[in-house]
Design an enzyme around this catalytic site. Structure first.
Site, mmCIF file in Angstrom:
data_model
loop_
_atom_site.group_PDB
_atom_site.id
_atom_site.type_symbol
_atom_site.label_atom_id
_atom_site.label_comp_id
_atom_site.label_asym_id
_atom_site.label_seq_id
_atom_site.Cartn_x
_atom_site.Cartn_y
_atom_site.Cartn_z
ATOM 1 N N GLN A 222 0.831 -1.203 0.000
ATOM 2 C CA GLN A 222 0.000 0.000 0.000
ATOM 3 C C GLN A 222 0.870 1.259 0.000
ATOM 4 O O GLN A 222 1.970 1.250 0.528
ATOM 5 C CB GLN A 222 -0.926 0.006 1.219
ATOM 6 C CG GLN A 222 -1.886 -1.176 1.259
ATOM 7 C CD GLN A 222 -3.083 -1.010 0.343
ATOM 8 O OE1 GLN A 222 -3.284 0.047 -0.250
ATOM 9 N NE2 GLN A 222 -3.866 -2.060 0.199
ATOM 10 N N TYR A 248 -6.889 -11.469 -3.763
ATOM 11 C CA TYR A 248 -5.942 -10.414 -4.166
ATOM 12 C C TYR A 248 -5.153 -10.009 -2.899
ATOM 13 O O TYR A 248 -5.181 -8.865 -2.470
ATOM 14 C CB TYR A 248 -6.673 -9.202 -4.758
ATOM 15 C CG TYR A 248 -7.674 -9.531 -5.841
ATOM 16 C CD1 TYR A 248 -7.280 -9.598 -7.172
ATOM 17 C CD2 TYR A 248 -9.018 -9.768 -5.540
ATOM 18 C CE1 TYR A 248 -8.204 -9.891 -8.177
ATOM 19 C CE2 TYR A 248 -9.944 -10.056 -6.536
ATOM 20 C CZ TYR A 248 -9.532 -10.113 -7.844
ATOM 21 O OH TYR A 248 -10.444 -10.389 -8.829
ATOM 22 N N GLU A 269 -3.461 -14.918 -4.607
ATOM 23 C CA GLU A 269 -2.750 -13.767 -5.157
ATOM 24 C C GLU A 269 -1.939 -14.253 -6.364
ATOM 25 O O GLU A 269 -1.343 -15.324 -6.323
ATOM 26 C CB GLU A 269 -1.829 -13.177 -4.060
ATOM 27 C CG GLU A 269 -0.641 -12.378 -4.514
ATOM 28 C CD GLU A 269 -1.001 -11.044 -5.181
ATOM 29 O OE1 GLU A 269 -1.884 -10.328 -4.672
ATOM 30 O OE2 GLU A 269 -0.386 -10.733 -6.223
ATOM 31 N N ASP A 315 -9.721 -7.397 -2.326
ATOM 32 C CA ASP A 315 -9.016 -6.114 -2.466
ATOM 33 C C ASP A 315 -8.368 -6.082 -3.855
ATOM 34 O O ASP A 315 -7.142 -6.142 -3.985
ATOM 35 C CB ASP A 315 -7.954 -6.020 -1.351
ATOM 36 C CG ASP A 315 -7.190 -4.703 -1.377
ATOM 37 O OD1 ASP A 315 -7.566 -3.795 -2.137
ATOM 38 O OD2 ASP A 315 -6.194 -4.590 -0.628
ATOM 39 N N CYS A 342 -9.784 0.588 -4.538
ATOM 40 C CA CYS A 342 -9.144 1.885 -4.797
ATOM 41 C C CYS A 342 -9.806 2.600 -5.972
ATOM 42 O O CYS A 342 -9.263 3.585 -6.475
ATOM 43 C CB CYS A 342 -7.642 1.707 -5.029
ATOM 44 S SG CYS A 342 -7.269 0.580 -6.364
ATOM 45 N N GLU A 377 -9.541 5.318 -1.241
ATOM 46 C CA GLU A 377 -9.757 3.915 -0.877
ATOM 47 C C GLU A 377 -11.119 3.823 -0.188
ATOM 48 O O GLU A 377 -11.437 4.659 0.671
ATOM 49 C CB GLU A 377 -8.648 3.478 0.095
ATOM 50 C CG GLU A 377 -8.536 1.999 0.301
ATOM 51 C CD GLU A 377 -7.697 1.301 -0.767
ATOM 52 O OE1 GLU A 377 -7.304 1.952 -1.760
ATOM 53 O OE2 GLU A 377 -7.442 0.097 -0.614
HETATM 54 C C1 LIG Z 1 -4.797 -3.554 -4.404
HETATM 55 S S1 LIG Z 1 -3.587 -4.830 -4.248
HETATM 56 C C2 LIG Z 1 -4.034 -5.512 -2.694
HETATM 57 C C3 LIG Z 1 -3.000 -6.352 -2.025
HETATM 58 C C4 LIG Z 1 -3.195 -6.615 -0.544
HETATM 59 N N1 LIG Z 1 -4.557 -6.952 -0.218
HETATM 60 C C5 LIG Z 1 -2.739 -5.426 0.260
HETATM 61 O O1 LIG Z 1 -3.578 -4.697 0.796
HETATM 62 O O2 LIG Z 1 -1.530 -5.210 0.382
HETATM 63 C C6 LIG Z 1 -4.156 -5.954 -5.430
HETATM 64 C C7 LIG Z 1 -3.353 -7.232 -5.519
HETATM 65 O O3 LIG Z 1 -3.982 -8.088 -6.500
HETATM 66 C C8 LIG Z 1 -2.985 -8.762 -7.234
HETATM 67 N N2 LIG Z 1 -3.657 -9.154 -8.483
HETATM 68 C C9 LIG Z 1 -3.945 -8.383 -9.553
HETATM 69 N N3 LIG Z 1 -4.673 -9.064 -10.453
HETATM 70 C C10 LIG Z 1 -4.860 -10.304 -9.925
HETATM 71 C C11 LIG Z 1 -5.551 -11.466 -10.361
HETATM 72 N N4 LIG Z 1 -6.205 -11.459 -11.514
HETATM 73 N N5 LIG Z 1 -5.556 -12.548 -9.569
HETATM 74 C C12 LIG Z 1 -4.881 -12.545 -8.387
HETATM 75 N N6 LIG Z 1 -4.227 -11.471 -7.907
HETATM 76 C C13 LIG Z 1 -4.210 -10.365 -8.671
HETATM 77 C C14 LIG Z 1 -1.848 -7.778 -7.354
HETATM 78 O O4 LIG Z 1 -0.626 -8.442 -7.589
HETATM 79 C C15 LIG Z 1 -1.899 -7.079 -5.980
HETATM 80 O O5 LIG Z 1 -1.065 -7.742 -5.062
#
Ligand SMILES: C[S@@+](CC[C@H](N)C(=O)[O-])C[C@H]1O[C@@H](n2cnc3c(N)ncnc32)[C@H](O)[C@@H]1O
Length: 384
Positions: A222, A248, A269, A315, A342, A377
């Site tokens: 973040q 995610y 993830e 998320d 977000c 957010e």
């Molecule tokens: C907004 S971040 C949230 C991460 C975690 N929840 C945090 O708060 O630190 C979104 C996450 O989704 C992952 N991501 C993006 N597309 C994805 C997908 N299709 N399937 C799984 N993960 C994904 C990204 O790598 C990233 O780590």
């Protein structure tokens, strides 16, 4: 074409809304109740996209943007607003999306929690590099040209110092194909990816609500550390039951606290660097009840459905959750869902489907992880 208009309010996406000659006008870098002369740059159907050429009567919440790159740099598009007005505009954006896109008839009151620092808060950034022009910074507004930034006023001091180090590096030391650098700060330094010259993709750590998170610049973390405690508290408030799903999940920001609340946790993830750190973070914390899966969430739902999940936290990135993910959640039918987002527009698109599946809002809050920008957010807690 030049028009004179009055800004009615700030729309999701950050532009000011005005009307002229039966058309809708979207005005960049505006403040609500500004009376302005604008130049129309683009027309799309009934919508005119415009920028300000003269402020005739400034809004009562307009201030002088303190950053010398304001207007040119594509980074901060809210510096013209007082901080209170930024928070109010963000609450209004969330409300607008819930009403217009999620089709929620009665939108509950929305409060956006301020960031304790509205400058020098950013602990993660991507710096664009144009080796031909010898510029380092951020894309200019509406272009792929790199705005050469010497001092970025939203960077935490340790990242600003690292920007100065990168800028002081001889150009011949930059790899020829280097077009951008991902940088993140932690309690014990700064990590850059890719590594080059003296700059390393160091492993960092940060403690939030007593949990220690390790990560580096190759995994998502973040942007604003100052609100992460309240964000986690709100997202997980009242979460209860035996099993939870964290979608995610990154390096496990929510997985660790969830593992203390639930007997069994599954985290999904896609980024293998992030899941490597998530497993390590859980192990260091002595938490053996979480299973971290490296997979695309939509594909995982198609291949490995769970049953009897009491709580789902999702998320997703700015694009929101894929339709298959929302369908997967609806099929699971957990009693509680916490959606951390977000982007209020994609959040509202996904909420509409969850409402149709029988969920209703238990509570909602905004967190200003991104002061000086239109980004916000939002956390929505839903019950079946
Ligand atoms: C907004 S971040 C949230 C991460 C975690 N929840 C945090 O708060 O630190 C979104 C996450 O989704 C992952 N991501 C993006 N597309 C994805 C997908 N299709 N399937 C799984 N993960 C994904 C990204 O790598 C990233 O780590």
């Amino acid at each position: 074409m030049v028009l004179e208009v009055e800004i009615e309010r700030i729309l999701p996406g950050g532009r000011g809304l005005a009307h002229a000659d039966g058309k809708t006008v979207f005005v960049a870098l505006a403040a609500p109740r500004d009376r302005v002369r604008v130049r129309v740059e683009r027309e799309q159907g009934n919508v005119l996209f415009a920028s300000i050429v003269e402020i005739i009567t400034p809004s009562p919440v307009r201030i002088e943007p303190p950053c010398p790159y304001f207007g040119r740099c594509g980074g901060c598009d809210f510096q013209q607003l007082t901080y209170e007005a930024q928070l109010a505009a963000k609450a209004e954006m969330i409300r607008d999306c819930l009403q217009r896109i999620a089709r929620l008839e009665s939108v509950p009151p929305i409060v956006v929690m301020p960031s304790p620092n509205d400058w020098r808060y950013r602990m993660r950034a991507t710096w664009q590099i144009d080796q031909e022009e010898r510029t380092i910074g951020y894309y200019e507004r509406g272009s792929r040209r790199v705005c050469d930034v010497v001092d970025c006023a939203v960077l935490r001091p340790e990242l600003q110092a690292k920007l100065e180090d990168v800028r002081a590096t001889e150009w011949h030391e930059f790899p020829a194909d280097l077009k951008h650098l991902d940088v993140v700060a932690g309690e014990n330094g700064v990590s850059l990816a890719p590594r080059f010259s003296e700059f390393q993709t160091d492993e960092l750590s940060l403690t939030v609500r007593g949990e220690v998170y390790h990560y580096n610049a190759k995994a998502f973390f973040q942007i604003n550390p100052l609100l992460l405690g309240p964000l986690i508290d709100f997202a997980l408030a009242d979460a209860s039951g035996a099993s939870a799903l964290d979608l995610y999940s990154g390096v496990g920001l929510f997985t660790l606290p969830l593992s203390r609340l639930f007997r069994k946790v599954v985290a999904v993830e896609a980024n293998p660097t992030a899941t490597h750190f998530a497993r390590r973070n859980l192990q260091d914390a002595g938490l053996a009840n979480a299973h971290v899966i490296t997979a695309d969430v939509a594909s995982w739902f198609r291949s490995a459905p769970l049953r009897d999940v009491d709580f789902v936290l999702l998320d997703p990135p700015r694009a929101g959750a894929e339709s298959a993910v929302i369908k997967g959640i609806l099929d699971l039918h957990p009693p509680q869902i916490s959606y951390v987002s977000c982007d209020p527009a994609t959040l509202a698109r996904d909420l509409r489907k969850l409402f149709a599946g029988g969920y209703r809002i238990e509570s909602i809050a905004g967190f200003d992880l991104f002061p000086q920008t239109h980004h916000v957010e939002t956390v929505v807690r839903l019950t079946a």
